[in-house]
Design a protein around this motif. Structure first.
Motif, PDB file in Angstrom:
ATOM      1  N   ARG A 171       0.843  -1.194   0.000  1.00 29.07           N
ATOM      2  CA  ARG A 171       0.000   0.000   0.000  1.00 29.07           C
ATOM      3  C   ARG A 171       0.878   1.242   0.000  1.00 29.07           C
ATOM      4  O   ARG A 171       1.887   1.306   0.697  1.00 29.07           O
ATOM      5  CB  ARG A 171      -0.929   0.037   1.205  1.00 29.07           C
ATOM      6  CG  ARG A 171      -1.722   1.357   1.286  1.00 29.07           C
ATOM      7  CD  ARG A 171      -2.691   1.378   2.451  1.00 29.07           C
ATOM      8  NE  ARG A 171      -3.795   0.472   2.230  1.00 29.07           N
ATOM      9  CZ  ARG A 171      -4.286  -0.364   3.135  1.00 29.07           C
ATOM     10  NH1 ARG A 171      -3.750  -0.423   4.329  1.00 29.07           N
ATOM     11  NH2 ARG A 171      -5.304  -1.155   2.836  1.00 29.07           N
ATOM     12  N   THR A 200       0.435   5.593   0.092  1.00 32.95           N
ATOM     13  CA  THR A 200      -0.455   6.743   0.223  1.00 32.95           C
ATOM     14  C   THR A 200       0.354   8.033   0.185  1.00 32.95           C
ATOM     15  O   THR A 200       1.485   8.087   0.669  1.00 32.95           O
ATOM     16  CB  THR A 200      -1.255   6.710   1.541  1.00 32.95           C
ATOM     17  OG1 THR A 200      -0.359   6.822   2.647  1.00 32.95           O
ATOM     18  CG2 THR A 200      -2.062   5.435   1.659  1.00 32.95           C
ATOM     19  N   GLU A 240      -2.722   0.413  -4.123  1.00 30.59           N
ATOM     20  CA  GLU A 240      -2.663  -0.884  -3.453  1.00 30.59           C
ATOM     21  C   GLU A 240      -2.343  -1.945  -4.497  1.00 30.59           C
ATOM     22  O   GLU A 240      -2.745  -1.830  -5.655  1.00 30.59           O
ATOM     23  CB  GLU A 240      -3.986  -1.224  -2.768  1.00 30.59           C
ATOM     24  CG  GLU A 240      -4.359  -0.285  -1.637  1.00 30.59           C
ATOM     25  CD  GLU A 240      -5.674  -0.648  -0.990  1.00 30.59           C
ATOM     26  OE1 GLU A 240      -5.797  -0.483   0.238  1.00 30.59           O
ATOM     27  OE2 GLU A 240      -6.585  -1.107  -1.717  1.00 30.59           O
ATOM     28  N   LYS A 289      -5.417   2.040  -8.141  1.00 33.02           N
ATOM     29  CA  LYS A 289      -4.917   3.331  -7.679  1.00 33.02           C
ATOM     30  C   LYS A 289      -5.847   4.433  -8.137  1.00 33.02           C
ATOM     31  O   LYS A 289      -6.462   4.344  -9.196  1.00 33.02           O
ATOM     32  CB  LYS A 289      -3.505   3.588  -8.218  1.00 33.02           C
ATOM     33  CG  LYS A 289      -2.912   4.921  -7.767  1.00 33.02           C
ATOM     34  CD  LYS A 289      -1.453   5.046  -8.136  1.00 33.02           C
ATOM     35  CE  LYS A 289      -0.888   6.362  -7.635  1.00 33.02           C
ATOM     36  NZ  LYS A 289       0.554   6.499  -7.861  1.00 33.02           N
ATOM     37  N   SER A 313       4.595   4.153   2.554  1.00 35.37           N
ATOM     38  CA  SER A 313       4.524   2.911   1.791  1.00 35.37           C
ATOM     39  C   SER A 313       4.844   1.757   2.730  1.00 35.37           C
ATOM     40  O   SER A 313       5.746   1.861   3.573  1.00 35.37           O
ATOM     41  CB  SER A 313       5.493   2.932   0.600  1.00 35.37           C
ATOM     42  OG  SER A 313       6.831   3.080   1.033  1.00 35.37           O
ATOM     43  N   PRO A 366      -7.606  -1.108   5.537  1.00 32.58           N
ATOM     44  CA  PRO A 366      -7.394   0.338   5.366  1.00 32.58           C
ATOM     45  C   PRO A 366      -7.569   1.075   6.692  1.00 32.58           C
ATOM     46  O   PRO A 366      -8.440   0.729   7.487  1.00 32.58           O
ATOM     47  CB  PRO A 366      -8.493   0.741   4.372  1.00 32.58           C
ATOM     48  CG  PRO A 366      -8.920  -0.523   3.720  1.00 32.58           C
ATOM     49  CD  PRO A 366      -8.733  -1.591   4.744  1.00 32.58           C
TER      50      PRO A 366
END
Length: 426
Positions: free
Chosen positions: A160, A162, A174, A199, A359, A408
């Motif tokens: 993952r 972000t 992801e 994504k 990450s 998440p």
């Protein structure tokens, strides 16, 4: 690590990577979904004393290679083959006593696991014999071939990534990846293939600046300090570090030395952190470390490849974590996490922009691999990859199938929900 990091690249007022992206097929024939049915268990891991969530707690299905990890809110999702109902799960994390529970304890939702804090006086345990931290680290490196996987393997991992501007998530990526993991005694680099990926990026929140992470899953894979010793702990460079003992700890019910390390030469950005070394086998089982980037110009030269005119872009904090797991007496990479904070200052603007890039990747399954044709049957990604924008799939609840993922976090889940609503409105 200094040679392999995340780069920012730009053109005019858009800070993006400009190069030919590698087109990756999502139909790798070697990894088609199987007919095995699975059961998904969800819940949270909390501190027994105050009920606070415990992040990065490791859940491993015993007598198998299946595992997962809790998110920042202490939540987990564990998918188990339907025929393994009699199995047990061990939950462990630094600073807490490990707990092994029967699978029957878990429910499809709202399973709560309480872990007790470790209160044992480890400093008095006679198991601790080492008196010289330098010699202990040298022994740790010398025993790499003995302590870590000596066979090639295929690892299934969840990744993952972000990117936040301020408190808002502006980019979510992801992927389920397959890693061809070469032996630890081999100089061959690991190979990676994307199995599933999705994504989405909300450029409306980015104003005039867009950041993208270069390297994708490789950013976390290269944190494997025992495989890639050339980036931080090169054996011939050990004398360039200062080592000293910290209070010992207990990880997975095993006693560990805790060794603080810091680079002596501080003329460039320099590493510092902690090594958690198994007291019985001298194995590195965990590392937490950072790169000091107080020298903004030097840090910018290292991490910023291009930037728009009239701006200054530099990292303000870089932290890393790597965890190892043991199977049949051999250790292997299990989890990697990188957190990177960046600042963008504009020449004619009063306020700057702050970005946070996270990450992480967890190995959720692995198996020995005796063949030599894996890379011929899949499409490999390049270590310079930028995760593909706007990949569909956030609205599909069955997207990941039987693959284990990291649940998440609440802020990420809110962003995913917004993406779903946008897709439903189209």
């Amino acid at each position: 690590m200094k040679q392999i990091e995340n780069y920012l690249n730009g053109k005019t007022h858009i800070l993006v990577l400009i190069f030919s992206l590698l087109i990756v097929s999502m139909e790798a024939v070697a990894f088609q979904p199987s007919d095995v049915k699975y059961v998904e268990y969800k819940g949270e891991v909390v501190n027994a004393r105050n009920s606070r969530p415990i992040s990065s707690a490791y859940l491993a299905l015993n007598n198998s290679n299946i595992s997962t990890i809790t998110n920042a809110d202490g939540e987990f999702s564990l998918k188990v083959p339907e025929d393994l109902t009699e199995a047990t799960v061990t939950v462990s994390v630094l600073g807490f006593q490990s707990k092994t529970l029967p699978l029957s304890y878990f429910r499809s939702a709202n399973t709560t696991i309480e872990l007790e804090e470790t209160v044992e006086e480890l400093t008095e345990i006679s198991l601790y014999k080492a008196t010289n931290p330098n010699l202990l680290v040298k022994e740790m490196l010398a025993k790499k071939d003995e302590n870590y996987l000596s066979d090639q393997s295929i690892m299934t991992s969840f990744y993952r990534e972000t990117i936040k501007k301020g408190w808002s998530n502006v980019s979510l990526s992801e992927a389920v990846v397959k890693i061809y993991k070469s032996p630890y005694n081999s100089s061959k680099k690991d190979l990676v293939s994307l199995y599933k990926a999705r994504k989405s990026t909300d450029y409306n929140k980015l104003d005039t600046i867009a950041l993208k992470l270069r390297g994708g899953p490789f950013n976390t894979l290269y944190l494997d300090m025992m495989k890639y010793t050339e980036y931080v702990l090169r054996p011939e460079m050990i004398d360039s570090y200062k080592f000293d003992f910290d209070d010992p700890a207990k990880i997975n019910d095993r006693f560990t030395y805790v060794v603080n390390f810091t680079e002596i030469d501080k003329s460039d950005p320099w590493y510092f952190g902690k090594l958690f070394i198994d007291a019985e086998t001298s194995t590195l089982v965990k590392a937490e470390y950072s790169l000091n980037v107080d020298d903004k110009d030097a840090a910018a030269a290292m991490f910023v490849k291009k930037k728009p005119n009239g701006s200054k872009v530099y990292p303000t904090e870089l932290t890393y974590q790597v965890d190892y797991a043991q199977n049949d007496g051999k250790w292997h990479y299990a989890y990697g996490k990188a957190q990177m904070d960046y600042v963008v200052n504009w020449k004619r603007k009063i306020f700057n922009s702050k970005y946070k890039i996270n990450s992480e990747m967890v190995v959720t399954d692995w198996q020995e691999y005796a063949g030599n044709d894996w890379k011929k049957s899949v499409d490999l990604i390049n270590p310079n990859i930028v995760m593909v924008d706007d990949v569909a799939g956030f609205s599909d609840s069955e997207f990941w199938g039987s693959n284990n993922i990291i649940e998440p976090e609440k802020s990420i889940q809110n962003a995913i929900d917004k993406i779903k609503r946008k897709m439903d409105d189209k």
